[in-house]
Scaffold this active site. Sequence first.
Site, PDB file in Angstrom:
ATOM      1  N   ASP A  91       0.648  -1.130   0.025  1.00 33.68           N
ATOM      2  CA  ASP A  91      -0.013  -0.096   0.050  1.00 33.68           C
ATOM      3  C   ASP A  91       0.885   1.327   0.056  1.00 33.68           C
ATOM      4  O   ASP A  91       0.275   2.470  -0.108  1.00 33.68           O
ATOM      5  CB  ASP A  91      -0.765  -0.053   1.198  1.00 33.68           C
ATOM      6  CG  ASP A  91      -0.358  -0.053   2.655  1.00 33.68           C
ATOM      7  OD1 ASP A  91       0.638   0.657   2.819  1.00 33.68           O
ATOM      8  OD2 ASP A  91      -0.564  -1.002   3.171  1.00 33.68           O
ATOM      9  N   ASP A 143       9.028 -12.334  -4.505  1.00 33.43           N
ATOM     10  CA  ASP A 143       8.709 -13.008  -3.076  1.00 33.43           C
ATOM     11  C   ASP A 143       9.695 -12.587  -2.230  1.00 33.43           C
ATOM     12  O   ASP A 143      10.825 -12.700  -2.397  1.00 33.43           O
ATOM     13  CB  ASP A 143       8.758 -14.411  -3.290  1.00 33.43           C
ATOM     14  CG  ASP A 143       8.236 -15.306  -2.204  1.00 33.43           C
ATOM     15  OD1 ASP A 143       9.307 -15.193  -1.130  1.00 33.43           O
ATOM     16  OD2 ASP A 143       7.307 -15.858  -1.982  1.00 33.43           O
ATOM     17  N   ASP A 161       6.885  -5.909   6.704  1.00 33.93           N
ATOM     18  CA  ASP A 161       5.354  -5.447   6.817  1.00 33.93           C
ATOM     19  C   ASP A 161       4.532  -6.417   6.086  1.00 33.93           C
ATOM     20  O   ASP A 161       3.945  -6.198   4.976  1.00 33.93           O
ATOM     21  CB  ASP A 161       5.359  -4.174   6.046  1.00 33.93           C
ATOM     22  CG  ASP A 161       3.956  -3.348   6.252  1.00 33.93           C
ATOM     23  OD1 ASP A 161       2.959  -4.050   6.753  1.00 33.93           O
ATOM     24  OD2 ASP A 161       3.680  -2.505   5.384  1.00 33.93           O
ATOM     25  N   THR A 163       1.484  -9.569   5.644  1.00 31.47           N
ATOM     26  CA  THR A 163       0.254  -9.866   5.958  1.00 31.47           C
ATOM     27  C   THR A 163       0.440 -10.816   7.306  1.00 31.47           C
ATOM     28  O   THR A 163       1.434 -11.337   7.524  1.00 31.47           O
ATOM     29  CB  THR A 163      -0.541 -10.485   4.850  1.00 31.47           C
ATOM     30  OG1 THR A 163       0.164 -11.834   4.534  1.00 31.47           O
ATOM     31  CG2 THR A 163      -0.773  -9.700   3.719  1.00 31.47           C
ATOM     32  N   ASP A 164      -0.729 -11.484   7.818  1.00 27.69           N
ATOM     33  CA  ASP A 164      -0.788 -12.456   8.797  1.00 27.69           C
ATOM     34  C   ASP A 164       0.031 -13.949   8.279  1.00 27.69           C
ATOM     35  O   ASP A 164      -0.063 -14.045   7.000  1.00 27.69           O
ATOM     36  CB  ASP A 164      -2.167 -12.751   9.409  1.00 27.69           C
ATOM     37  CG  ASP A 164      -2.540 -11.522  10.093  1.00 27.69           C
ATOM     38  OD1 ASP A 164      -1.944 -11.495  11.244  1.00 27.69           O
ATOM     39  OD2 ASP A 164      -3.451 -10.781   9.647  1.00 27.69           O
ATOM     40  N   PRO A 168       0.129 -16.192   1.370  1.00 27.06           N
ATOM     41  CA  PRO A 168       1.391 -15.782   0.754  1.00 27.06           C
ATOM     42  C   PRO A 168       2.196 -15.436   1.881  1.00 27.06           C
ATOM     43  O   PRO A 168       3.648 -15.369   1.783  1.00 27.06           O
ATOM     44  CB  PRO A 168       1.115 -14.787  -0.181  1.00 27.06           C
ATOM     45  CG  PRO A 168      -0.144 -14.979  -0.559  1.00 27.06           C
ATOM     46  CD  PRO A 168      -0.856 -15.735   0.691  1.00 27.06           C
TER      47      PRO A 168
END
Length: 286
Positions: A91, A143, A161, A163-164, A168
């Site tokens: 983001d 990746d 930073d 995701t949970d 991925p």
Amino acid sequence: MSDAIMPGWSVETLHDDYRQSLREDRVLYDSATEHQRLRVIENPRFGRVLTLDGVVQVTEGDEFIYHEMMAHVPILAHGEAKRVLIIGGGDGGMAREVLRHRSVEHVTMVEIDAGVVEFSKKYLPAISDGAFDDPRLDLVIADGADFVRQTDRRFDVIISDSTDPIGPGEVLFTDTFYGHVRGLLTGHGIFATQNGVPFMQPEELRGTMRAFKALFRDATCYLATVPTYAGGPMAFGWGAMGEGRHVALDELERRYAAAGIETRYYTPAVHKAAFALPGYVAKLLD
């Protein structure tokens, strides 16, 4: 509680036994990419909200708390950070905060999903606030686990930073990943991670801390309260090669003033206090 009985509400599905929901005034985007389902909704309190596979990732209303604490704590604790690696952060909010430090000369941002970056530019432009156009930013679509294994670059601060640890993001919580990150840090480098809400996700923090204690001279976590990451304060993993956590308050105040940045949540005093852990969190570090 389900979407079927709450029309017009976005119901988060991260936890099996707990749900939070946000009213959807408008759905601005709803599409599946190769990696995940992306949605952007509008909520009257939090503004635009991004969810990935049903889980809130960022909101315009409270993103400043997460991004300020994850960026400024390690950078100001380091004191001389010139090269920063961000893993994830599609983001652009983390890049925005890191690049506010004029002393940072180069930022490498590794994001697995180009689709996240592109729709964030279109649907969440206030979060990146021009960061993608900064010449100091090198955006790499790859990746993150592969990048840290293969690169020969070195960094003063590394920020995961992610995701949970599902889908991925799962590989960004492994001992192997943490080991590769350690090898990329310079002399008194610092690694900060997103480690979820300890009250709701204790095993996530416990696993990270077990790995960090084997890898880093200083391993702990610090906390911040982000309203849409519900269930208590959020933890940020801290792995340091030096003594950056113990910088005195007056020195942090000097560095903060010299940086010339204005923040809405972060202050040097909050920085120091964030490492004071409640008993239930401290036990997860044992």
